[in-house]
Write an enzyme that holds these catalytic residues in place. Structure first.
Site, PDB file in Angstrom:
ATOM      1  N   ASP A  34     161.115 124.693  14.780  1.00 14.21           N
ATOM      2  CA  ASP A  34     160.595 123.416  15.320  1.00 14.21           C
ATOM      3  C   ASP A  34     159.369 122.921  14.560  1.00 14.21           C
ATOM      4  O   ASP A  34     158.740 121.934  14.947  1.00 14.21           O
ATOM      5  CB  ASP A  34     160.255 123.570  16.806  1.00 14.21           C
ATOM      6  CG  ASP A  34     159.214 124.658  17.049  1.00 14.21           C
ATOM      7  OD1 ASP A  34     158.776 125.294  16.060  1.00 14.21           O
ATOM      8  OD2 ASP A  34     158.833 124.867  18.214  1.00 14.21           O
ATOM      9  N   GLY A  35     158.973 123.614  13.496  1.00 15.84           N
ATOM     10  CA  GLY A  35     157.869 123.141  12.661  1.00 15.84           C
ATOM     11  C   GLY A  35     156.539 123.816  12.953  1.00 15.84           C
ATOM     12  O   GLY A  35     155.545 123.535  12.274  1.00 15.84           O
ATOM     13  N   GLN A  95     133.262 112.113   8.045  1.00 12.28           N
ATOM     14  CA  GLN A  95     133.133 111.353   9.310  1.00 12.28           C
ATOM     15  C   GLN A  95     132.080 112.099  10.124  1.00 12.28           C
ATOM     16  O   GLN A  95     132.375 112.804  11.085  1.00 12.28           O
ATOM     17  CB  GLN A  95     134.489 111.298  10.028  1.00 12.28           C
ATOM     18  CG  GLN A  95     134.483 110.503  11.326  1.00 12.28           C
ATOM     19  CD  GLN A  95     134.376 108.989  11.134  1.00 12.28           C
ATOM     20  OE1 GLN A  95     134.849 108.454  10.139  1.00 12.28           O
ATOM     21  NE2 GLN A  95     133.747 108.306  12.069  1.00 12.28           N
ATOM     22  N   ASP A 163     124.349 108.105  -4.659  1.00 14.24           N
ATOM     23  CA  ASP A 163     123.795 107.492  -3.444  1.00 14.24           C
ATOM     24  C   ASP A 163     122.692 108.412  -2.910  1.00 14.24           C
ATOM     25  O   ASP A 163     122.534 109.547  -3.376  1.00 14.24           O
ATOM     26  CB  ASP A 163     124.878 107.235  -2.379  1.00 14.24           C
ATOM     27  CG  ASP A 163     125.639 108.493  -2.006  1.00 14.24           C
ATOM     28  OD1 ASP A 163     125.041 109.591  -2.002  1.00 14.24           O
ATOM     29  OD2 ASP A 163     126.844 108.389  -1.717  1.00 14.24           O
ATOM     30  N   LYS A 186     124.061 102.877  -3.049  1.00  7.42           N
ATOM     31  CA  LYS A 186     125.492 102.584  -2.911  1.00  7.42           C
ATOM     32  C   LYS A 186     125.786 102.048  -1.517  1.00  7.42           C
ATOM     33  O   LYS A 186     125.248 102.535  -0.535  1.00  7.42           O
ATOM     34  CB  LYS A 186     126.292 103.882  -3.116  1.00  7.42           C
ATOM     35  CG  LYS A 186     127.796 103.721  -2.949  1.00  7.42           C
ATOM     36  CD  LYS A 186     128.537 105.031  -3.105  1.00  7.42           C
ATOM     37  CE  LYS A 186     128.686 105.760  -1.795  1.00  7.42           C
ATOM     38  NZ  LYS A 186     129.601 106.906  -1.855  1.00  7.42           N
ATOM     39  N   ASP A 213     127.656 114.780  -7.552  1.00 11.03           N
ATOM     40  CA  ASP A 213     128.137 114.363  -6.221  1.00 11.03           C
ATOM     41  C   ASP A 213     128.855 115.534  -5.564  1.00 11.03           C
ATOM     42  O   ASP A 213     129.157 116.536  -6.213  1.00 11.03           O
ATOM     43  CB  ASP A 213     129.066 113.145  -6.352  1.00 11.03           C
ATOM     44  CG  ASP A 213     129.048 112.286  -5.080  1.00 11.03           C
ATOM     45  OD1 ASP A 213     128.378 112.663  -4.097  1.00 11.03           O
ATOM     46  OD2 ASP A 213     129.714 111.230  -5.073  1.00 11.03           O
ATOM     47  N   SER A 217     137.047 111.807  -4.378  1.00 12.54           N
ATOM     48  CA  SER A 217     138.321 111.567  -3.707  1.00 12.54           C
ATOM     49  C   SER A 217     139.113 110.563  -4.538  1.00 12.54           C
ATOM     50  O   SER A 217     139.880 110.949  -5.413  1.00 12.54           O
ATOM     51  CB  SER A 217     138.053 111.087  -2.273  1.00 12.54           C
ATOM     52  OG  SER A 217     139.268 110.838  -1.627  1.00 12.54           O
ATOM     53  N   GLY A 220     136.421 106.178  -6.860  1.00 17.33           N
ATOM     54  CA  GLY A 220     135.785 104.852  -6.813  1.00 17.33           C
ATOM     55  C   GLY A 220     134.268 104.922  -6.934  1.00 17.33           C
ATOM     56  O   GLY A 220     133.664 104.144  -7.685  1.00 17.33           O
ATOM     57  N   THR A 221     133.645 105.846  -6.228  1.00 15.97           N
ATOM     58  CA  THR A 221     132.183 105.961  -6.246  1.00 15.97           C
ATOM     59  C   THR A 221     131.694 106.254  -7.658  1.00 15.97           C
ATOM     60  O   THR A 221     130.763 105.617  -8.153  1.00 15.97           O
ATOM     61  CB  THR A 221     131.739 107.099  -5.288  1.00 15.97           C
ATOM     62  OG1 THR A 221     132.275 106.826  -4.000  1.00 15.97           O
ATOM     63  CG2 THR A 221     130.239 107.233  -5.221  1.00 15.97           C
TER      64      THR A 221
HETATM   65  C1  R5P Z   1     130.271 109.813  -0.101  1.00 21.31           C
HETATM   66  O1  R5P Z   1     129.249 109.653   0.569  1.00 21.31           O
HETATM   67  C2  R5P Z   1     130.570 111.063  -0.850  1.00 21.31           C
HETATM   68  O2  R5P Z   1     129.410 111.764  -1.163  1.00 21.31           O
HETATM   69  C3  R5P Z   1     131.379 110.779  -2.103  1.00 21.31           C
HETATM   70  O3  R5P Z   1     130.594 110.006  -2.992  1.00 21.31           O
HETATM   71  C4  R5P Z   1     132.641 110.016  -1.768  1.00 21.31           C
HETATM   72  O4  R5P Z   1     133.285 110.631  -0.694  1.00 21.31           O
HETATM   73  C5  R5P Z   1     133.558 109.974  -2.947  1.00 21.31           C
HETATM   74  O5  R5P Z   1     134.728 109.293  -2.572  1.00 21.31           O
HETATM   75  P1  R5P Z   1     135.506 108.405  -3.613  1.00 21.31           P
HETATM   76  O6  R5P Z   1     135.768 109.273  -4.799  1.00 21.31           O
HETATM   77  O7  R5P Z   1     136.757 108.000  -2.875  1.00 21.31           O
HETATM   78  O8  R5P Z   1     134.666 107.221  -3.941  1.00 21.31           O
END
Ligand code: R5P
Length: 296
Positions: A34-35, A95, A163, A186, A213, A217, A220-221
């Site tokens: 069932d997973g 989060q 940031d 940022k 950092d 993910s 973008g940052t």
């Molecule tokens: C944000 O506050 C984190 O420290 C990273 O800068 C952020 O999660 C990176 O996410 P992405 O690569 O999607 O911009």
């Protein structure tokens, strides 16, 4: 001492076991028709003084969280006297507060459920270390060894946090290597997710830069930060980041923004293969942390 390796940390658990002189527990895993997930610590017989449960929560965040909880419970129910949880990458940590009305604080949920019954948890470069206050957790900063790796590709760089939230990890690495540091301002639109960088009074003109950092993910940052720094006259831009999730087209985005090297910590259940990437082994740092917990 025994180590119960989670599916996302089997390779690194072998190395950690070697460094600690610990034994790996044979873990049986299966998925019911069932997973639902099943785990069994096959070689945990007759209890043990200390069991280290070691797992990373990327990829497959939800199932690795559940697997970790099942491994912890199996260790508790089968006689472990003391449990150390080693989870270099904890999911849901970004989060860390209510950004929009109606949201949960997911980081708190995850930390609370993982904290039950453990002597200590060890995490690497958690997104917001203040979340750990009053909880049985140790946060290991590794930005110093990542910047050490990056230093092979640049000369006398300035260390930049993209940031203010990343400032402490940049400051820590910069102090270890006697480098200048600063941060960018940022802003992220919580609804569209779009990131914009505002100039700060910082001179990177004709200088190499190491951006520090915690997580990459979508990339973008970093792409925004690199473009901004290059527009300000930065010579070479390399990155020292802890957790390289690198989802979707993150690497292309990073390369297109002019970043020439990315140094990552080996904290996840996957390794991305790409000529601009290199990984730093963090097992020696994990060993130090575990030994410190055992001494207390
Ligand atoms: C944000 O506050 C984190 O420290 C990273 O800068 C952020 O999660 C990176 O996410 P992405 O690569 O999607 O911009």
């Amino acid at each position: 001492m025994l180590i119960a390796p989670g599916s996302n940390f089997t390779r690194q658990s072998l190395e950690l076991a070697r460094l600690l002189g610990a034994e790996l527990i044979d873990v049986e895993r299966k998925i019911f028709p069932d997973g639902e997930m099943y785990v069994r610590l096959k070689s945990l017989t007759g209890g043990a003084e200390t069991v280290i449960v070691a797992n990373s929560m990327y990829p497959n965040q939800d199932s690795s969280l559940l697997e970790t909880l099942l491994l912890l419970n199996a260790a508790q129910k089968n006689g472990a006297k003391s449990i150390i949880l080693v989870t270099p990458y904890l999911a849901y940590m970004r989060q860390d507060k209510i950004f929009l009305q109606g949201e949960p604080v997911s980081a708190e949920v995850v930390l609370n459920i993982l904290s039950h019954g453990i002597k200590k948890g060890v995490v690497v470069d958690v997104h917001n270390p203040s979340l750990l206050e009053g909880k049985p957790w140790i946060n290991l900063l590794v930005s110093d060894i990542l910047v050490e790796g990056a230093l092979k590709h640049v000369s006398k760089p300035v260390v930049i946090a993209p940031d203010k939230g990343a400032l402490e990890r940049a400051k820590y690495a910069a102090a270890k290597h006697g480098l200048d540091f600063d941060y960018l301002i940022k802003e992220r639109d919580r609804v569209t997710g779009e990131v914009s960088i505002k100039p700060r009074s910082i001179s990177v003109e004709n200088r190499d830069v190491v951006i520090v950092d915690d997580i990459i993910s979508t990339g973008g940052t970093l792409a925004e930060a690199a473009r901004f720094l290059i527009s300000q006259g930065a010579r070479r831009v390399v990155v020292a980041a802890t957790h390289g999730l690198l989802v979707g087209g993150a690497l292309r985005k990073i390369r297109d923004a002019g970043i020439s090297r990315v140094v990552l910590a080996d904290t996840l259940g996957l390794i991305h293969e790409d000529p601009i990437l290199e990984y730093v082994n963090i097992a020696p740092r994990l060993r130090e942390a575990v030994e410190e917990v055992l001494r207390r």
